[in-house]
Design a protein around this motif. Sequence first.
Motif, PDB file in Angstrom:
ATOM      1  N   ASP B 295       0.821  -1.213   0.000  1.00  0.00           N
ATOM      2  CA  ASP B 295       0.000   0.000   0.000  1.00  0.00           C
ATOM      3  C   ASP B 295       0.856   1.265   0.000  1.00  0.00           C
ATOM      4  O   ASP B 295       0.402   2.336   0.372  1.00  0.00           O
ATOM      5  CB  ASP B 295      -0.967  -0.010   1.190  1.00  0.00           C
ATOM      6  N   PHE B 296       2.101   1.131  -0.404  1.00  0.00           N
ATOM      7  CA  PHE B 296       2.992   2.292  -0.541  1.00  0.00           C
ATOM      8  C   PHE B 296       2.657   3.031  -1.842  1.00  0.00           C
ATOM      9  O   PHE B 296       1.936   2.515  -2.701  1.00  0.00           O
ATOM     10  CB  PHE B 296       4.455   1.840  -0.567  1.00  0.00           C
ATOM     11  N   VAL B 297       3.223   4.223  -1.987  1.00  0.00           N
ATOM     12  CA  VAL B 297       3.048   4.992  -3.219  1.00  0.00           C
ATOM     13  C   VAL B 297       4.372   4.979  -3.986  1.00  0.00           C
ATOM     14  O   VAL B 297       5.411   5.370  -3.449  1.00  0.00           O
ATOM     15  CB  VAL B 297       2.627   6.452  -2.913  1.00  0.00           C
ATOM     16  N   ALA B 298       4.343   4.492  -5.210  1.00  0.00           N
ATOM     17  CA  ALA B 298       5.541   4.499  -6.061  1.00  0.00           C
ATOM     18  C   ALA B 298       5.083   4.419  -7.510  1.00  0.00           C
ATOM     19  O   ALA B 298       3.973   3.966  -7.808  1.00  0.00           O
ATOM     20  CB  ALA B 298       6.451   3.320  -5.737  1.00  0.00           C
ATOM     21  N   HIS B 299       5.934   4.860  -8.400  1.00  0.00           N
ATOM     22  CA  HIS B 299       5.604   4.833  -9.826  1.00  0.00           C
ATOM     23  C   HIS B 299       5.662   3.386 -10.324  1.00  0.00           C
ATOM     24  O   HIS B 299       6.598   2.645 -10.023  1.00  0.00           O
ATOM     25  CB  HIS B 299       6.618   5.699 -10.588  1.00  0.00           C
ATOM     26  N   ASP B 300       4.638   2.986 -11.099  1.00  0.00           N
ATOM     27  CA  ASP B 300       4.590   1.625 -11.640  1.00  0.00           C
ATOM     28  C   ASP B 300       5.878   1.251 -12.371  1.00  0.00           C
ATOM     29  O   ASP B 300       6.390   0.134 -12.240  1.00  0.00           O
ATOM     30  CB  ASP B 300       3.428   1.482 -12.635  1.00  0.00           C
ATOM     31  N   SER B 301       6.382   2.190 -13.168  1.00  0.00           N
ATOM     32  CA  SER B 301       7.577   1.879 -13.961  1.00  0.00           C
ATOM     33  C   SER B 301       8.804   1.679 -13.078  1.00  0.00           C
ATOM     34  O   SER B 301       9.680   0.871 -13.394  1.00  0.00           O
ATOM     35  CB  SER B 301       7.842   3.005 -14.967  1.00  0.00           C
ATOM     36  N   ALA B 302       8.839   2.430 -11.964  1.00  0.00           N
ATOM     37  CA  ALA B 302       9.969   2.266 -11.047  1.00  0.00           C
ATOM     38  C   ALA B 302       9.926   0.888 -10.401  1.00  0.00           C
ATOM     39  O   ALA B 302      10.963   0.213 -10.246  1.00  0.00           O
ATOM     40  CB  ALA B 302       9.943   3.356  -9.976  1.00  0.00           C
ATOM     41  N   ILE B 303       8.732   0.444 -10.031  1.00  0.00           N
ATOM     42  CA  ILE B 303       8.583  -0.895  -9.444  1.00  0.00           C
ATOM     43  C   ILE B 303       8.938  -1.964 -10.481  1.00  0.00           C
ATOM     44  O   ILE B 303       9.642  -2.934 -10.193  1.00  0.00           O
ATOM     45  CB  ILE B 303       7.159  -1.093  -8.909  1.00  0.00           C
ATOM     46  N   ALA B 304       8.460  -1.757 -11.722  1.00  0.00           N
ATOM     47  CA  ALA B 304       8.779  -2.719 -12.780  1.00  0.00           C
ATOM     48  C   ALA B 304      10.289  -2.794 -13.000  1.00  0.00           C
ATOM     49  O   ALA B 304      10.858  -3.875 -13.192  1.00  0.00           O
ATOM     50  CB  ALA B 304       8.071  -2.326 -14.069  1.00  0.00           C
ATOM     51  N   GLY B 332      14.673   8.161  -7.809  1.00  0.00           N
ATOM     52  CA  GLY B 332      14.460   9.232  -6.841  1.00  0.00           C
ATOM     53  C   GLY B 332      13.094   9.171  -6.167  1.00  0.00           C
ATOM     54  O   GLY B 332      12.685   8.140  -5.647  1.00  0.00           O
ATOM     55  N   ALA B 333      12.344  10.286  -6.229  1.00  0.00           N
ATOM     56  CA  ALA B 333      11.074  10.404  -5.513  1.00  0.00           C
ATOM     57  C   ALA B 333      10.048   9.368  -5.974  1.00  0.00           C
ATOM     58  O   ALA B 333       9.155   8.991  -5.214  1.00  0.00           O
ATOM     59  CB  ALA B 333      10.510  11.814  -5.695  1.00  0.00           C
ATOM     60  N   ASP B 334      10.186   8.891  -7.218  1.00  0.00           N
ATOM     61  CA  ASP B 334       9.226   7.897  -7.729  1.00  0.00           C
ATOM     62  C   ASP B 334       9.296   6.580  -6.966  1.00  0.00           C
ATOM     63  O   ASP B 334       8.420   5.727  -7.123  1.00  0.00           O
ATOM     64  CB  ASP B 334       9.493   7.618  -9.218  1.00  0.00           C
ATOM     65  N   LEU B 335      10.360   6.403  -6.191  1.00  0.00           N
ATOM     66  CA  LEU B 335      10.528   5.144  -5.462  1.00  0.00           C
ATOM     67  C   LEU B 335      10.684   5.384  -3.962  1.00  0.00           C
ATOM     68  O   LEU B 335      10.999   4.465  -3.205  1.00  0.00           O
ATOM     69  CB  LEU B 335      11.764   4.418  -6.019  1.00  0.00           C
ATOM     70  N   SER B 336      10.435   6.613  -3.528  1.00  0.00           N
ATOM     71  CA  SER B 336      10.700   6.925  -2.114  1.00  0.00           C
ATOM     72  C   SER B 336       9.755   6.189  -1.169  1.00  0.00           C
ATOM     73  O   SER B 336      10.044   6.038   0.018  1.00  0.00           O
ATOM     74  CB  SER B 336      10.603   8.441  -1.885  1.00  0.00           C
ATOM     75  N   GLY B 337       8.626   5.708  -1.676  1.00  0.00           N
ATOM     76  CA  GLY B 337       7.704   4.964  -0.819  1.00  0.00           C
ATOM     77  C   GLY B 337       8.168   3.552  -0.523  1.00  0.00           C
ATOM     78  O   GLY B 337       7.502   2.818   0.229  1.00  0.00           O
ATOM     79  N   VAL B 338       9.288   3.147  -1.129  1.00  0.00           N
ATOM     80  CA  VAL B 338       9.829   1.801  -0.907  1.00  0.00           C
ATOM     81  C   VAL B 338      11.258   1.948  -0.387  1.00  0.00           C
ATOM     82  O   VAL B 338      12.217   1.885  -1.157  1.00  0.00           O
ATOM     83  CB  VAL B 338       9.816   0.978  -2.219  1.00  0.00           C
ATOM     84  N   PRO B 339      11.417   2.167   0.913  1.00  0.00           N
ATOM     85  CA  PRO B 339      12.775   2.351   1.446  1.00  0.00           C
ATOM     86  C   PRO B 339      13.654   1.147   1.132  1.00  0.00           C
ATOM     87  O   PRO B 339      13.223  -0.005   1.248  1.00  0.00           O
ATOM     88  CB  PRO B 339      12.540   2.486   2.956  1.00  0.00           C
ATOM     89  N   ALA B 340      14.902   1.429   0.731  1.00  0.00           N
ATOM     90  CA  ALA B 340      15.792   0.372   0.259  1.00  0.00           C
ATOM     91  C   ALA B 340      16.019  -0.698   1.321  1.00  0.00           C
ATOM     92  O   ALA B 340      15.939  -1.904   1.042  1.00  0.00           O
ATOM     93  CB  ALA B 340      17.126   0.984  -0.175  1.00  0.00           C
ATOM     94  N   GLU B 341      16.291  -0.266   2.528  1.00  0.00           N
ATOM     95  CA  GLU B 341      16.622  -1.241   3.579  1.00  0.00           C
ATOM     96  C   GLU B 341      15.434  -2.159   3.873  1.00  0.00           C
ATOM     97  O   GLU B 341      15.584  -3.379   4.035  1.00  0.00           O
ATOM     98  CB  GLU B 341      17.050  -0.501   4.849  1.00  0.00           C
TER      99      GLU B 341
END
Lengths: 143, 369
Positions: B295-304, B332-341
Motif C-alpha cells: 500500500d505504498f506509493v511508487a511509480h509503476d515503472s519504477a517498481i517494474a 528518486g522520488a518515484d521510489l521513495s515509498g519503498v525504502p531500500a533497507e
Amino acid sequence: MSHNIPPDRHYDGERHLWAHATDGARVVVGIDALGLESLGDLAYVKLVEPGTPVKRGDAIGTLEAAKMTSPVVAPASGVVAARNDAALRDPSIVNRDPYGDGWLVAIDATDWAADADHLVHGDAIGPWVDAEVERYRTEGWLE
Amino acid sequence: MIDRGAPVWRRIDDDRVTAAAGLAVDETLARGAERMPTLRLYTYASHCALVGRFQAVEHEVDVSACVRRGVAINRRPTGGGAILMGADQLGVALACAAADGDRPVHARDAMRRFSTGVVAGLAALGVDASFRGKNDVAVGGRKVAGLGLCRPARGGLLFHASILVDLDVPLMLDVLRTPFAAITAREVALVERRITTVRRERGDAVSVNAVRDAIAAGFADAFGVRLEPGAMDAAERDAAAAVERERYATDAWVDQRTDVSDGVGHASVRTASGTIAVRLASAGRLAKAVHIDGDFVAHDSAIADLEGRLRWHPLERDALVRTVDAVHAQWGADLSGVPAEALVDAVLAAAESSAPSTYGCFVNPEGVR
C-alpha cells in the motif's frame, strides 16, 4: 578478490580455468577469480559424469550466469574421476570459494606433463594476470 | 551513406521456423562465425515456448496447455527464463567470433555491447529503450526485449534477443506455468504493467518487417559493419539439419534437469510509508523473479524496473543493497515509498521462507501466499 590467482596452479588463459595436479596424475579443475568476475553469479552448473573419457579441449560442462552460458573445457586428456556434486546443487559455492570448495571436476590425466605445457604457469602467471587485470580495468569491470 | 570498406556481416531473414530448426540454425551459424559473422532476424511459427538452458520444462511450461494449443516446447542454448515466441516476436541471433582481435570477448561486456544494436534499432522506430541491469532491454522500466548469450564449446559466440513487437499476454499466461488460479483481466494487467511491446510504445501496428529492417540498420550502425543479404549454403544446411536431428529434436535435450532447486517464498515488512509485500521465485540462492506489492506509493515503472533488476540476482544482503540503491538513485522520488533497507529485508525474509515449488519464473509469483 579479482586479483586472487594462486601461483601454484596452471591456467587456461583464454577460458580462465585453473588446473591443479594434486596427486600424481589427478588434476583438479575449476574457474579462476577473473573468469568469475567476467561471468558473475553462477545460476547453474552442469558437469559430465565421472568415468567420462575426455580429450584436452573437450567440453566437460557448462556454466550459466546472468543469462550467459559458457563451456568448461578440459585442460587435460584422461578420464573424469570425480565431479563436485555440491556445486551442482548450489553453484554459489563456486563464487564463494573458487579454488577450494568450488572446484568443478577432477581428471585422471594420461599425459599431464604434455598438457601442462599448453597452460599458463610458473613465472608466466604474473605477466598474464597483469595484462588481464589491465584489460578488465580498461573494459570497466575492475576499479 | 554505405561505407564500402566496412567489415561485412551476412544478414539472413527467416520466418515461421519451427522451434527445433530455428535453434539448430543459430547454433550452426555460431560454429561458423569465425569465418562469417551472421545476423539472423527471424520469427518462429506461432507459437513455441522456449525455456532457458538449464530450466526444468515442467516448472516453466504448462505442457498440457501447450499440447492443447499447439505450442511447441524446446530449450535454448542461452540462459535465462522461459519465453513465448511466434509471428509477433522478432528473434535476433548474432553469430560472431568469440574474440575481438586477440582478446577473448568479456562475457558481461558482450551482453551490453551487443544490446546496442537492439537499442539503436528501437530508437530508429521512436522507441526510447536502454540496456537494463545485466541482460534486459527496457522502456521506462518495462521489458521490451530479453537477451541471452552462449559461447559454444566448438567456437564462436551466439547472442540472442527476443524483441516483443507484440505479445498475446493471455496466451502466454495460459502456456507458461504461473501460480495464477485463473487468468482474468487483473492478471493480464499485472503483466502488462511490467512488459511492453514495440506496437504499444509506438501506438500503431508497425509490421514485423519494419522492425526487422530497423534492427538490422541498428546493428550496422552500432558495429560499423555492412550487412549483405544472404542464406546458408548447402554445407551449413546439412550441418543445421544434423544439429536439429541430434540435439534440438530429441527428448534428451528438451527434458534435461539440473540439481538446483526451485522455490517460492513471501514476506511483508511494515514501514512508515506503508507495507511492502514481496513474493519471490528462486533458483538455488538466486532470485528468478521478485514481485513487489503493497500500500505504498511508487511509480509503476519504477517498481517494474526494480523487479527487473532483481531477476537472477543473488539473495545476499550486500549485493541486494547495492542494486536497490542504484535503482533508487535512478528513480528518486518515484521510489521513495519503498525504502531500500526495508525492501532488502523483505526480499531476504521471503527467501528465508522459501519452500520448494514447481512454479516458473516468467511472470511474477502473484498469488503465492
